[in-house]
Design an enzyme around this catalytic site. Structure first.
Site: not given
Ligand code: NCD
Length: 319
Positions: A57-58, A85, A107, A135
């Site tokens: 989703r992100t 690599k 990320r 986050h």
């Molecule tokens: C969260 C994350 O990646 O920290 N999810 C997200 O971004 N929707 C929480 C999770 O992974 O449980």
């Protein structure tokens, strides 16, 4: 409209007026998400998404947000990248920097990696989750969801329940909800509760019924097994029995309490499927929807700061 930061690396260093500015703009995007006029906001700008950890989703949400604002969006498949690599994070960043992107969405599994990268590149960097650290866009989308459901974002009682120790979502939410003057309750087994957490002005409960008593918001978290290096719970069955949200436990919260989860969700581990799907209580799908609006607002504000800084530099050169 003022938003001071060059990057969005975490909630810790934002102040309450930055948060309100961003949420007000996100509110407008949430009301008219697909308006064609938005396409000019990031027109001519390049956005690169670098996800060193899996995401559904992100990543999709940042991509849609960038496209709705007219950016040229590129996703780098980090699993297949030069990192594999042997190239270091910084070398990858410098390579990308040489292509002059305007926005970098990152990320990374290590806490602090995104801050480090931001020091090495010219682009505006958005943290899409770094290890157990922060986050920020998740906390902002949670805040927007709460504000729209409850009509305010202050003096609410919010319970965050589950694996607090390994959760960057919990950390960013604790910062944000604290800055906006809410009461925060953390619920979870002592093995999943950081030892110094009381210093953050939160109340800690290991009994979920006590912790949920009269709260306005119930935020459930996933067991972050990928960040666990040992046995933190006896079994998932036992965990569900003690901490899984079901109707009986939710009955301790206020009658109009909303239920949240950042996803991905494990039904039957931290939450009962019928609660997650109950449209009268669960705002989990709204969170996903608000995610796009919040990311549009965040990129809009950072891009605007970037244009202003470039313009100011241009004026200085001409003088
Ligand atoms: C969260 C994350 O990646 O920290 N999810 C997200 O971004 N929707 C929480 C999770 O992974 O449980």
């Amino acid at each position: 409209m003022s938003f001071g930061a060059k990057h969005l690396l975490g909630i810790e260093h934002l102040d309450s007026s930055d948060i309100t500015t961003l949420l007000d703009l996100a509110d407008q995007y949430a009301d008219r998400p697909t308006d064609i006029a938005h396409r000019s906001v990031l027109a001519g700008m390049a956005q690169i998404n670098m996800f060193f950890e899996n995401s559904t989703r992100t990543q999709a949400s940042f991509e849609i947000a960038g496209k709705r604002l007219g950016a040229d969006v590129m996703n780098i498949a980090m699993q297949a990248s030069s990192i594999k690599k042997g190239e270091t994070l910084i070398d990858t960043a410098l390579t990308l920097n040489a292509m002059h992107p305007d926005l970098l969405v990152v990320r990374h599994p290590n806490s602090g990696a995104v801050d480090l990268l931001a020091q090495k590149v010219n682009a505006a960097v958005l943290n899409a989750g770094d290890g157990k650290h922060e986050h920020p866009t998740q906390a902002l989308l949670d805040a927007l969801t709460i504000r729209r459901a409850k009509g305010r974002l202050h003096r609410l009682s919010v319970a965050i329940c589950g694996d607090i120790t390994h959760s960057r979502v919990a950390r960013s939410n604790i910062w944000l909800l604290g800055k906006m003057e809410n009461r925060i309750r953390l619920i979870g087994p002592p093995t999943l509760m950081p030892s110094q957490i009381g210093e953050f002005g939160v109340e800690v409960f290991d009994n979920i019924e006590d912790g949920l008593k009269d709260v306005d918001v119930v935020m459930m978290l996933r067991l972050q097994k990928e960040r666990m290096d040992g046995g933190f719970i006896p079994s998932e069955r036992e965990y569900y029995h003690r901490y899984g949200l079901n109707a009986a436990k939710l009955a301790h919260a206020k009658d109009d309490a909303i239920v949240m989860h950042p996803g991905p969700m494990n039904r039957g581990v931290e939450i009962d499927g019928t609660i997650a799907d109950d449209i009268n209580r669960s705002v989990i799908q709204t969170q996903v929807e608000m995610g796009v609006a919040v990311r549009m607002a965040a990129m809009h504000l950072l891009a605007q700061n970037r244009r202003d800084a470039k313009q100011a530099a241009g004026v200085m050169v001409r003088c």
